[in-house]
Every structure is written in structure tokens, then in C-alpha cells.
Design an enzyme around this catalytic site. Structure first.
Site, mmCIF file in Angstrom:
data_model
loop_
_atom_site.group_PDB
_atom_site.id
_atom_site.type_symbol
_atom_site.label_atom_id
_atom_site.label_comp_id
_atom_site.label_asym_id
_atom_site.label_seq_id
_atom_site.Cartn_x
_atom_site.Cartn_y
_atom_site.Cartn_z
ATOM 1 N N ARG A 45 0.855 -1.205 0.000
ATOM 2 C CA ARG A 45 0.000 0.000 0.000
ATOM 3 C C ARG A 45 0.889 1.252 0.000
ATOM 4 O O ARG A 45 0.631 2.227 -0.694
ATOM 5 C CB ARG A 45 -0.952 -0.003 1.206
ATOM 6 C CG ARG A 45 -1.631 1.338 1.422
ATOM 7 C CD ARG A 45 -2.863 1.271 2.334
ATOM 8 N NE ARG A 45 -2.728 0.411 3.480
ATOM 9 C CZ ARG A 45 -2.004 0.686 4.572
ATOM 10 N NH1 ARG A 45 -1.339 1.819 4.667
ATOM 11 N NH2 ARG A 45 -1.944 -0.170 5.573
ATOM 12 N N ASP A 169 -7.818 18.982 -13.582
ATOM 13 C CA ASP A 169 -8.199 17.666 -14.101
ATOM 14 C C ASP A 169 -7.858 17.679 -15.595
ATOM 15 O O ASP A 169 -8.516 18.355 -16.386
ATOM 16 C CB ASP A 169 -9.702 17.426 -13.871
ATOM 17 C CG ASP A 169 -10.148 16.041 -14.336
ATOM 18 O OD1 ASP A 169 -9.492 15.472 -15.235
ATOM 19 O OD2 ASP A 169 -11.164 15.539 -13.812
HETATM 20 C C1 LIG Z 1 -13.024 14.512 -16.463
HETATM 21 C C2 LIG Z 1 -13.192 13.341 -15.542
HETATM 22 N N1 LIG Z 1 -12.597 13.364 -14.334
HETATM 23 C C3 LIG Z 1 -12.733 12.324 -13.456
HETATM 24 C C4 LIG Z 1 -13.498 11.227 -13.762
HETATM 25 C C5 LIG Z 1 -13.628 10.098 -12.767
HETATM 26 O O1 LIG Z 1 -12.806 9.038 -13.142
HETATM 27 P P1 LIG Z 1 -13.095 7.485 -12.829
HETATM 28 O O2 LIG Z 1 -14.336 7.105 -13.571
HETATM 29 O O3 LIG Z 1 -11.861 6.802 -13.326
HETATM 30 O O4 LIG Z 1 -13.267 7.351 -11.347
HETATM 31 C C6 LIG Z 1 -14.132 11.166 -15.006
HETATM 32 C C7 LIG Z 1 -14.957 9.987 -15.354
HETATM 33 O O5 LIG Z 1 -15.642 9.953 -16.357
HETATM 34 C C8 LIG Z 1 -13.985 12.248 -15.919
HETATM 35 O O6 LIG Z 1 -14.580 12.251 -17.113
#
Ligand SMILES: Cc1ncc(COP(=O)(O)O)c(C=O)c1O
Length: 375
Positions: A45, A169
Site C-alpha cells: 500500500r 483535471d
Molecule cells: C473529467 C473526468 N474526471 C474524473 C473522472 C472520474 O474518473 P473514474 O471514472 O476513473 O473514477 C471522469 C470519469 O468519467 C472524468 O470524465
């Protein structure tokens, strides 16, 4: 090292002990110590060699200080949010991914972390939303599903002037097209389930931080919460990255042609694609990214019409997710963004008839014919 070379030779690209050009999958959950406290890896972990190779790779690709791999994009986002404490406040892009919206409105608020959603494509609105207890600005660009663009360098200047963390993101652009840390971001994260994995066969999340302090804080959270990525999935992501550049180049070409087809179709209105010169933020995106990606959204007129299209397509697969070799199609209002209340959705522009497509690697002619006959 240039980007395409980095995808192949970045991180830890081969096994030191055997010379194997593919990193071994280390399933061990624990590691022998040569005396108490004398070890390279302690417990899986806390650290695992296969995961470590992936974490080094994503660190290199994003140009950060240290990388971290998690069991999903949401696990990555949740873990980043654990850097904050009760009483803190975070500003978010208004049309973030529905799951991120759900996390911050339904979970973070339980711990009394305040959140404000702002259209981060306007810097003045972001500045206005800053409060005394604001600790970070969390940005998605391009956004999901409306492909709105935020000026990363502008946000970074603002964040630095107010001593705030900037979190991005980068799922939609991938580290191949966009590197937010180069533009001043402190933390970059990915749903690696998407383009980085690229084959719809692994759920994973990645985080890269830009400083030693953030690396220590993030590792503490990763180890404490324990939402780590397993070794087999880490290996799958390393393999995915090997072809990321070439996939993104090909997807880009297909997406351009499909976006042009959609804009000329009489049954379609409001085609959202950052590659269009008249897409709001197109110039900013051109400054901060090297490609437009494979995501396109368009309005089919009504939820009923959109559902008919979704039923008729044969090469586009009706499914959640994006960023895969196969083209995917979805209805954000009832799928990815169903957790956002309808009036808020409509306010954002996510209409009932909005269709989102993730362009894959099929022949663009087949994809266009498929959409043409479904429409
Ligand atoms: C822009 C974005 N960020 C985060 C996520 C979340 O990711 P995960 O589905 O791998 O948990 C998504 C999922 O579609 C996404 O489109």
C-alpha cells in the site's frame, strides 16, 4: 526527451535486474527487510515497484515532482481533496464531471469543506469567488461535456497572487496534448480509465504534484486512505502510455472530420468542439495545448431524438466513459451527469438532447456514415 520518446522511455522503462523491456508485475504485498527498517519497499500500500514505475512515468509526462496512482479517477480526486480541512473553501469549474460534482457536494460538504462553482472561463468571476478561507482553485479544461476552456496561465497567476493551490483535471487533454504544471498548476490529475489506459479495460486515477511538500502531503494521504492502484492495473496503464501519442494523433484527425460533418448536419445544433475557430476559448486552448482531443458534444434537439440516435448507431458504442480505441456515445443528462439536478444542468447548457461522443480509432468514414444514418 521529446514527448513521443518520453512515452516509451520515460519513468522506469525496464527491469534493472533482468533487462526485461516490460516492467514486471510485482504481486507481492510485503517485502523482506534486511534488518528492521532496512528496505527498498516495505508494504505494497505504501509502495509497490510496478506502481512506482507508473508513478515515475506520469511524473515525467506531466513534468512534476512526484506521481501517485489510485484505484480510480474518483479515488485520485477524493485523495487530493483530503489535503483540505474543515473550514477550508475550494472553487470549482462549474461544469465539472458529474462524479466530481457529487463528491464535493455530497461528501466534502459533510466535512464542512465549502465549495463554490464558477465558470472558470472568466477570470473575473473566479477572483470574485475567492473568500478568506479559500485554499484552492480546481479546474477542468476542456470541460466535460461542454468543452469549455479555462485560461490555465491566467488562473495560475491569480492563484499565486492569493496563495492558493491550483488543481487541474487533465483527463480530456492527456499529458500528450497539455501539461498544466508547465503553466503554473500545483497538482494535475487524471481519470486514467480514459485515454491513458485507452482500451476500456482498466479503472484508475493518477495525480502529479509539483513540489516536495505536496509530494510528502500527498503520499501521506495515499498511504493513509489506501485507495491505491493494483500492480496489474499499473502495468496496463504503462502499456497504454506506450501508444498514447499515436492514439491521440489519430483520434485528433478523426475528431476533426466528425466535428465538421456534425456542424453541417441539419438535424444538429450547437456542436461543441474546441478545434472550431468560433468555439469560445479556442485561441486560449491553442496557446496552452497542442491538440484538441477526441471529445465532441452536440445537440440533437430533444431527449427523445437523442435517445433514438443512441439506439441506431452501430459503430459508436452506447456506454459511459471515454478515451478508448472504440468510439463511445452517451447522453450526459441521463448518464455521466445524471447526478446534477436538472435545473442546474439546463443552466449550464447540458440539455436533455445533448449527445457526447468520444471519437475512437475506427475509420472516420465509417463513423460519419454511422452518425449520418442514425441522425
Ligand atoms: C473529467 C473526468 N474526471 C474524473 C473522472 C472520474 O474518473 P473514474 O471514472 O476513473 O473514477 C471522469 C470519469 O468519467 C472524468 O470524465
Amino acid at each position: 526527451m521529446r514527448k513521443k520518446t518520453q512515452m516509451i522511455h520515460g519513468g522506469i522503462s525496464r527491469d534493472e535486474h533482468t533487462g526485461a523491456v516490460s516492467i514486471p508485475v510485482h504481486h507481492a504485498s510485503t517485502f523482506k527487510q534486511d534488518g528492521v527498517g532496512n528496505f527498498v519497499y516495505e508494504y505494497a500500500r505504501t509502495g509497490n515497484p510496478t506502481r512506482h514505475a507508473l508513478e515515475e512515468l506520469i511524473k515525467d509526462l506531466e513534468g512534476g515532482y512526484r506521481g501517485f496512482a489510485f484505484g480510480s479517477g474518483m479515488a485520485a480526486i477524493s485523495s487530493v481533496m483530503h489535503l483540505f480541512s474543515t473550514g477550508d473553501h475550494v472553487i470549482f469549474t462549474d461544469d465539472v464531471y458529474g462524479g466530481s460534482y457529487r463528491l464535493v457536494t455530497k461528501v466534502l460538504t459533510k466535512y464542512n469543506v465549502g465549495v463554490t462553482f464558477v465558470d472558470t472561463s472568466g477570470l473575473a468571476a473566479v477572483e470574485e469567488a475567492i473568500q478568506e478561507n479559500t485554499k484552492a482553485i480546481y479546474v477542468e479544461t476542456p470541460t466535460n461535456p461542454l468543452l469549455k476552456i479555462t485560461d490555465l496561465a491566467g488562473i495560475s497567476k491569480l492563484a499565486k497572487s492569493k496563495n492558493l493551490l491550483m488543481i487541474v483535471d487533465n483527463t480530456f487533454s492527456t499529458p500528450y496534448w497539455q501539461n498544466p504544471i508547465d503553466l503554473g498548476a500545483d497538482i494535475v490529475l487524471h481519470s486514467a480509465t480514459k485515454y491513458i489506459g485507452g482500451h476500456s479495460d482498466v479503472v484508475a486515477g493518477l495525480v502529479v504534484v509539483n513540489s516536495e511538500q505536496l509530494a510528502a502531503d500527498m503520499h501521506f494521504v495515499q498511504n493513509s486512505i489506501g485507495a491505491v492502484l493494483g500492480p496489474q492495473d499499473s502495468w496496463l496503464l504503462i502499456r497504454g502510455v506506450r501508444t498514447l501519442a499515436i492514439r491521440m494523433e489519430e483520434i485528433e484527425e478523426n475528431a476533426k472530420r466528425i466535428a465538421e460533418f456534425l456542424v453541417s448536419h441539419p438535424q444538429v445544433s450547437n456542436v461543441y468542439y474546441p478545434g472550431f475557430k468560433d468555439h469560445k476559448g479556442h485561441d486560449i486552448h491553442l496557446r496552452q495545448a497542442q491538440g484538441f482531443g477526441g471529445m465532441i458534444s452536440f445537440d440533437a434537439g430533444s431527449g427523445e431524438k437523442a435517445e433514438k440516435v443512441l439506439k441506431k448507431v452501430k459503430y459508436f458504442t452506447l456506454a459511459e466513459s471515454l478515451g478508448a480505441v472504440e468510439s463511445l456515445i452517451s447522453l450526459p443528462a441521463k448518464m455521466t451527469h445524471a447526478s446534477i439536478p436538472r435545473d442546474r444542468r439546463l443552466k449550464l447548457g447540458i440539455t436533455d438532447g445533448l449527445i457526447r461522443i468520444s471519437v475512437g480509432l475506427e475509420d472516420a468514414e465509417d463513423l460519419i456514415e454511422d452518425l449520418q444514418s442514425a441522425l
